[in-house]
Design a protein around this motif. Structure first.
Motif, mmCIF file in Angstrom:
data_model
loop_
_atom_site.group_PDB
_atom_site.id
_atom_site.type_symbol
_atom_site.label_atom_id
_atom_site.label_comp_id
_atom_site.label_asym_id
_atom_site.label_seq_id
_atom_site.Cartn_x
_atom_site.Cartn_y
_atom_site.Cartn_z
ATOM 1 N N VAL A 298 0.715 -0.958 0.158
ATOM 2 C CA VAL A 298 -0.078 0.273 0.270
ATOM 3 C C VAL A 298 0.977 1.213 -0.054
ATOM 4 O O VAL A 298 0.518 2.666 -0.461
ATOM 5 C CB VAL A 298 -1.123 -0.307 1.336
ATOM 6 N N LEU A 299 2.321 0.823 0.378
ATOM 7 C CA LEU A 299 3.167 2.126 0.972
ATOM 8 C C LEU A 299 3.801 2.042 -0.976
ATOM 9 O O LEU A 299 3.674 1.233 -1.674
ATOM 10 C CB LEU A 299 3.547 2.459 1.702
ATOM 11 N N PRO A 300 4.327 3.778 -1.205
ATOM 12 C CA PRO A 300 4.852 3.205 -2.515
ATOM 13 C C PRO A 300 6.144 2.716 -2.357
ATOM 14 O O PRO A 300 7.099 2.721 -3.178
ATOM 15 C CB PRO A 300 5.404 4.883 -2.629
ATOM 16 N N GLN A 301 6.766 2.746 -0.855
ATOM 17 C CA GLN A 301 8.053 1.683 -0.654
ATOM 18 C C GLN A 301 8.248 0.897 -0.357
ATOM 19 O O GLN A 301 7.190 0.094 0.877
ATOM 20 C CB GLN A 301 8.966 2.574 -0.406
ATOM 21 N N ILE A 302 9.077 -1.037 -0.709
ATOM 22 C CA ILE A 302 8.354 -1.752 -0.483
ATOM 23 C C ILE A 302 9.699 -2.129 0.539
ATOM 24 O O ILE A 302 10.357 -0.718 0.691
ATOM 25 C CB ILE A 302 9.290 -3.049 -1.418
ATOM 26 N N LEU A 303 9.414 -2.700 1.598
ATOM 27 C CA LEU A 303 10.601 -2.709 3.028
ATOM 28 C C LEU A 303 10.387 -1.697 3.805
ATOM 29 O O LEU A 303 10.994 -0.457 3.721
ATOM 30 C CB LEU A 303 11.478 -3.264 3.096
ATOM 31 N N PRO A 304 8.922 -0.942 4.000
ATOM 32 C CA PRO A 304 8.912 0.871 4.344
ATOM 33 C C PRO A 304 10.028 0.649 5.615
ATOM 34 O O PRO A 304 9.424 2.469 5.064
ATOM 35 C CB PRO A 304 7.284 0.426 4.621
ATOM 36 N N VAL A 305 9.550 0.133 6.454
ATOM 37 C CA VAL A 305 10.999 0.709 7.681
ATOM 38 C C VAL A 305 12.356 0.595 7.103
ATOM 39 O O VAL A 305 12.864 1.725 7.760
ATOM 40 C CB VAL A 305 10.856 -0.622 8.180
ATOM 41 N N GLU A 306 12.964 0.247 6.014
ATOM 42 C CA GLU A 306 13.986 1.155 5.925
ATOM 43 C C GLU A 306 14.384 1.445 5.163
ATOM 44 O O GLU A 306 13.512 2.412 4.871
ATOM 45 C CB GLU A 306 14.849 -0.262 4.312
ATOM 46 N N ASP A 307 15.849 1.325 4.497
ATOM 47 C CA ASP A 307 16.165 3.111 3.948
ATOM 48 C C ASP A 307 16.015 3.221 2.847
ATOM 49 O O ASP A 307 15.829 2.007 2.252
ATOM 50 C CB ASP A 307 17.955 3.814 3.923
#
Length: 484
Positions: free
Chosen positions: A224-233
């Motif tokens: 759902v967010l624009p980035q995979i692995l959202p907690v990562e840099d």
């Protein structure tokens, strides 16, 4: 009362059994309550068996690349049943090991489901009632240690909740055990699915996407967010995505699954990216949208124990607002990681003992994702450091500049370090590439020792090793990198 203890721990996952053993080492009469299997989810259905599966995928991948190393192996095959059997065997071995450790440390095991019936008030110890478990163990238990107890009433001066977490379920995505999976079903597939839709791109989703793709399943990941692995840099996540896409994993980011139409042996998913909808048909769906703490049926409501977002609220040393009641690990909130639970439990019982301890600094807890490529991190991302107002220096070193990485045939990777410019304070470190989950601890130790860039630059790293990328990334932050 059937028995009285100094400390009773509810739950025998990594947080629970480590807490119980440390309590026993400190001289407390200790018992642990478990409803299903020693070692909890991590040893039986999480951290450990998934790594066994991923190891099989890694070896299969290297067999496919045999020619790159001057070797001949023919076309590699696999037996999913045997892969799963090996994973379960590893889990059983560690499950038995936990039983041995508890017995060795004279920790009593109480089988059943516990409810806290009294906090430690008016000079009375806290109390629990244990009833027969409604959960059937999913694998054989080791021989019961001497003195094992069962249902009954127990009391203790201190009761520590270590009940862990379970997969989060979203409306419309409820697992059915056949077509829509949680990680439980994904770990023991009866056969390899032709195609798999993974909902969620956190560590669990990406690890299973990596595993299934390695054996030929067509994998699509929706985030759902624009980035995979959202907690990562963001930079590290982008590189991981590029590598996974190169392997054939498809990603749909900034999108959500709005419907699942379950057929006889497939699922039609409706996916909305905010601009348009599309439907894709897959063999199976894996719901991997996080976990939620196991706080139900513990008697917390009657005791007025404060909870928030599905977790028990604690101070930095595991204490809840109810006297004599503590919580550690996943049930006490994020980050929901086994190593966080273990450390948190040790701090909790050492504080009970009166030892000088400090609350855990959660920004110094490393996170690891064991996909291919591996991802590991600790501390602030570049974006978070800027958001916090730091004036920063950023160092980067690619694996292509490292002799060991090239010799291993693993030249794709990056180590990124973030420092405060004025003080040289290490704010964060982020990695993607081969074996980075084994490298991140260097930065964890450095942060705990309040190491500066000067200390890291002055350290001698062995050659040839992947760890040299750590040194070079620090050098790069100060414009002194040698090998790029």
């Amino acid at each position: 009362m059937s028995a009285s203890y100094d400390i009773i721990v509810i739950g025998s996952g990594p947080g629970g059994y480590v807490t119980a053993i440390r309590a026993a080492q400190l001289g407390f009469r200790t018992a642990i309550v478990e409803r299903e299997h020693l070692g909890g989810i991590c040893l039986n259905w999480g951290c450990i068996p998934t790594k066994a599966l991923l190891r099989s995928a890694e070896i299969h991948h290297y067999m496919e690349r045999a020619e790159d190393y001057g070797l001949s192996a023919g076309k590699p095959g696999f037996d999913m049943g045997k892969i799963v059997a090996r994973s379960r065997g590893v889990s059983r071995q560690l499950n038995a090991g936990v039983g041995f450790l508890l017995k060795k440390n004279k920790v009593d095991v109480i089988w059943g489901e516990a409810t806290v019936t009294r906090a430690a008030v008016n000079g009375k110890p806290a109390a629990i009632t244990v009833k027969p478990s409604q959960k059937k163990a999913m694998q054989p238990q080791p021989p019961e240690p001497k003195g094992v107890s069962g249902p009954g009433d127990y009391e203790a001066k201190h009761i520590i909740l270590a009940t862990g977490a379970r997969p989060r379920v979203l409306p419309g995505q409820e697992p059915d055990g056949k077509l829509v999976w949680t990680y439980f079903e994904a770990m023991v597939p009866p056969e390899l699915p032709i195609s798999l839709l993974v909902i969620g791109s956190g560590a669990i989703g990406i690890e299973f996407a990596s595993f299934y793709r390695a054996f030929g399943t067509e994998v699509t990941v929706v985030e759902v967010l624009p980035q995979i692995l959202p907690v990562e840099d963001a930079e590290i996540a982008a590189l991981a995505r590029k590598r996974l896409e190169k392997r054939g994993v498809k990603f749909l980011t900034g999108a959500k699954v709005t419907g699942l139409d379950r057929k006889k042996d497939s699922v039609v998913a409706t996916i909305d990216d905010g601009r348009a909808q599309q439907k894709i048909e897959v063999s199976r769906v894996l719901a991997a949208v996080g976990v939620v703490g196991n706080i139900e049926n513990l008697g917390l409501e009657k005791l007025g124990v404060k909870t928030e977002r599905g977790c028990v609220v604690t101070d930095g040393l595991g204490r809840t607002n109810a006297p004599g009641l503590y919580a550690i690990g996943d049930v006490a909130g994020p980050p929901m990681l086994a190593h966080k639970a273990e450390h948190e439990g040790v701090l909790c019982v050492e504080a009970i003992k009166g030892l000088p301890v400090h609350a855990m600094e959660k920004t110094r807890i490393p996170g690891c994702t064991y996909c291919d490529p591996q991802v590991a991190s600790v501390g602030l991302t570049e974006a978070k450091a800027k958001e916090a107002g730091y004036d920063i220096r950023v160092g980067r070193f690619p694996f292509i500049g490292n002799g060991k990485a090239i010799a291993l045939g693993e030249p794709e990777g990056l180590v990124k370090t973030i420092f405060e410019k004025s003080t040289g304070k290490l704010l964060g470190a982020h990695m993607v590439g081969a074996e980075v989950t084994e490298l991140i601890h260097s930065f964890v130790v450095a942060m705990n020792l309040e190491t500066t860039e000067e200390d890291l630059i002055a350290s001698v790293f062995p050659h040839p090793t992947l760890s040299e990328t750590i040194h070079e990334s620090v050098l790069d932050a100060w414009g002194r990198a040698i090998h790029i």
